[in-house]
Design a protein around this motif. Sequence first.
Motif, mmCIF file in Angstrom:
data_model
loop_
_atom_site.group_PDB
_atom_site.id
_atom_site.type_symbol
_atom_site.label_atom_id
_atom_site.label_comp_id
_atom_site.label_asym_id
_atom_site.label_seq_id
_atom_site.Cartn_x
_atom_site.Cartn_y
_atom_site.Cartn_z
ATOM 1 N N SER A 108 49.686 21.713 23.190
ATOM 2 C CA SER A 108 48.954 22.293 21.932
ATOM 3 C C SER A 108 47.446 22.467 22.099
ATOM 4 O O SER A 108 46.888 23.399 21.403
ATOM 5 N N LEU A 109 46.847 21.728 22.882
ATOM 6 C CA LEU A 109 45.457 21.976 22.976
ATOM 7 C C LEU A 109 45.353 23.301 23.540
ATOM 8 O O LEU A 109 44.299 23.927 23.044
ATOM 9 N N ASN A 110 45.826 23.621 24.581
ATOM 10 C CA ASN A 110 45.802 24.890 25.197
ATOM 11 C C ASN A 110 45.891 25.937 24.207
ATOM 12 O O ASN A 110 45.319 26.914 24.369
ATOM 13 N N GLN A 111 46.996 25.984 23.357
ATOM 14 C CA GLN A 111 47.441 26.870 22.499
ATOM 15 C C GLN A 111 46.119 27.061 21.401
ATOM 16 O O GLN A 111 45.666 28.101 20.981
ATOM 17 N N THR A 112 45.531 26.003 21.338
ATOM 18 C CA THR A 112 44.558 25.860 19.999
ATOM 19 C C THR A 112 43.372 26.452 20.681
ATOM 20 O O THR A 112 42.814 27.433 19.996
ATOM 21 N N LEU A 113 42.983 26.350 21.959
ATOM 22 C CA LEU A 113 41.769 27.185 22.578
ATOM 23 C C LEU A 113 42.271 28.526 22.579
ATOM 24 O O LEU A 113 41.187 29.464 22.677
ATOM 25 N N LEU A 114 43.396 28.765 23.098
ATOM 26 C CA LEU A 114 43.780 30.205 23.190
ATOM 27 C C LEU A 114 43.739 31.231 21.829
ATOM 28 O O LEU A 114 43.043 32.074 21.871
ATOM 29 N N ASN A 115 43.944 30.375 20.932
ATOM 30 C CA ASN A 115 43.923 30.907 19.485
ATOM 31 C C ASN A 115 42.450 31.446 19.137
ATOM 32 O O ASN A 115 42.018 32.356 18.791
ATOM 33 N N LEU A 116 41.456 30.425 19.520
ATOM 34 C CA LEU A 116 40.223 30.343 19.242
ATOM 35 C C LEU A 116 39.549 31.568 20.049
ATOM 36 O O LEU A 116 38.750 32.367 19.512
ATOM 37 N N LEU A 117 40.112 31.475 21.369
ATOM 38 C CA LEU A 117 39.436 32.595 22.358
ATOM 39 C C LEU A 117 39.771 34.025 21.778
ATOM 40 O O LEU A 117 39.101 35.009 21.879
ATOM 41 N N SER A 118 41.169 34.015 21.355
ATOM 42 C CA SER A 118 41.557 35.258 20.835
ATOM 43 C C SER A 118 40.846 35.977 19.786
ATOM 44 O O SER A 118 40.659 36.988 19.671
ATOM 45 N N ASN A 119 40.558 34.953 18.680
ATOM 46 C CA ASN A 119 39.662 35.228 17.712
ATOM 47 C C ASN A 119 38.330 35.654 18.002
ATOM 48 O O ASN A 119 37.792 36.653 17.315
ATOM 49 N N LEU A 120 37.774 35.157 19.068
ATOM 50 C CA LEU A 120 36.312 35.538 19.433
ATOM 51 C C LEU A 120 36.470 36.668 20.474
ATOM 52 O O LEU A 120 35.433 37.602 20.405
ATOM 53 N N GLN A 121 37.398 36.875 21.346
ATOM 54 C CA GLN A 121 37.323 38.108 22.115
ATOM 55 C C GLN A 121 38.805 38.655 21.991
ATOM 56 O O GLN A 121 39.267 38.891 23.416
ATOM 57 N N PRO A 122 39.143 39.492 20.926
ATOM 58 C CA PRO A 122 40.296 40.018 20.941
ATOM 59 C C PRO A 122 40.369 41.223 21.920
ATOM 60 O O PRO A 122 39.371 41.709 22.508
ATOM 61 N N GLY A 123 41.430 41.179 22.765
ATOM 62 C CA GLY A 123 41.761 42.336 23.651
ATOM 63 C C GLY A 123 41.285 41.846 25.018
ATOM 64 O O GLY A 123 41.561 42.857 26.221
ATOM 65 N N LYS A 124 40.510 40.877 25.263
ATOM 66 C CA LYS A 124 40.009 40.497 26.500
ATOM 67 C C LYS A 124 40.946 39.531 27.042
ATOM 68 O O LYS A 124 42.271 38.807 26.581
ATOM 69 N N ASP A 125 40.781 39.173 28.562
ATOM 70 C CA ASP A 125 41.780 38.328 29.237
ATOM 71 C C ASP A 125 41.506 37.009 28.800
ATOM 72 O O ASP A 125 40.767 36.268 29.659
ATOM 73 N N ILE A 126 42.033 36.355 27.839
ATOM 74 C CA ILE A 126 41.525 35.101 27.169
ATOM 75 C C ILE A 126 42.281 33.865 28.130
ATOM 76 O O ILE A 126 41.678 32.677 28.312
ATOM 77 N N GLU A 127 43.305 34.182 28.965
ATOM 78 C CA GLU A 127 43.753 33.403 29.847
ATOM 79 C C GLU A 127 42.738 32.854 30.884
ATOM 80 O O GLU A 127 42.765 31.611 31.476
ATOM 81 N N LYS A 128 42.279 34.010 31.458
ATOM 82 C CA LYS A 128 41.340 33.858 32.461
ATOM 83 C C LYS A 128 40.192 32.969 31.986
ATOM 84 O O LYS A 128 39.539 32.076 32.823
ATOM 85 N N MET A 129 39.549 33.667 30.770
ATOM 86 C CA MET A 129 38.401 32.879 30.264
ATOM 87 C C MET A 129 38.784 31.169 30.012
ATOM 88 O O MET A 129 38.010 30.405 30.250
ATOM 89 N N LEU A 130 40.076 31.070 29.652
ATOM 90 C CA LEU A 130 40.215 29.629 29.264
ATOM 91 C C LEU A 130 40.509 28.818 30.571
ATOM 92 O O LEU A 130 39.558 27.872 30.632
ATOM 93 N N HIS A 131 40.939 29.386 31.643
ATOM 94 C CA HIS A 131 41.097 28.732 33.139
ATOM 95 C C HIS A 131 39.299 28.653 33.541
ATOM 96 O O HIS A 131 39.193 27.508 33.929
ATOM 97 N N ILE A 132 38.511 29.401 33.394
ATOM 98 C CA ILE A 132 37.039 29.282 33.630
ATOM 99 C C ILE A 132 36.575 28.162 32.875
ATOM 100 O O ILE A 132 35.785 27.399 33.627
ATOM 101 N N ILE A 133 36.827 28.259 31.675
ATOM 102 C CA ILE A 133 36.071 27.180 30.803
ATOM 103 C C ILE A 133 36.715 25.804 31.167
ATOM 104 O O ILE A 133 35.646 25.010 31.317
ATOM 105 N N ILE A 134 37.984 25.736 31.259
ATOM 106 C CA ILE A 134 38.457 24.238 31.694
ATOM 107 C C ILE A 134 38.111 23.979 32.979
ATOM 108 O O ILE A 134 37.686 22.723 33.141
#
Length: 178
Positions: A108-134
């Motif tokens: 659930s936390l990961n999904q929340t973070l993915l949703n926020l990243l998607s809102n901030l960076q539409p069309g970007k590789d948000i999974e990669k961003m999330l892995h870098i940040i985490i």
Amino acid sequence: MKEKIIQTALRICEKDGYESFSMRKLATKLDLDPMAIYHYFENKEALTKAMVEQIFDRFQKEILITNKNPKTSLKKILIEYWNLFIEYPGMSLYLIKNSHTDFPSVLSLNQTLLNLLSNLQPGKDIEKMLHIIIDFIHGNALAFSSLPKGKNKGGRILPNQKAFESSLSYLLDLVFDS
């Protein structure tokens, strides 16, 4: 009794590390017959799941998103996530080393973070961003968790939080400006 078992198990994991945690050690600490714990938890994995879920449920309550700005909400969640790792380094290390897919609150936390990243960076590789940040948060928190702990006015453990927040802001600026 179930809550007491979970809390005692968490204390053992934080003191001795998850690798040295055992149901027998827990039973001894609680002054119970080892089989009594199995009345509440089927096995060590079930107890571990209950421990992780309790930690993350408390964390989820602390990060209720009330800010309409996704970047501010993301930063708030990431700071609280770092605090969680500082507070529970033993369980945090366990989660880093093992798959988190069996833990609904982590998903659930990961999904929340993915949703926020998607809102901030539409069309970007948000999974990669999330892995870098985490990965940044995990490494930073594990490094800080071994330092002597200070307390803020609220009594929460916050070693070098200002340095972490500054580094996090820098990382987020890099990620969002790319």
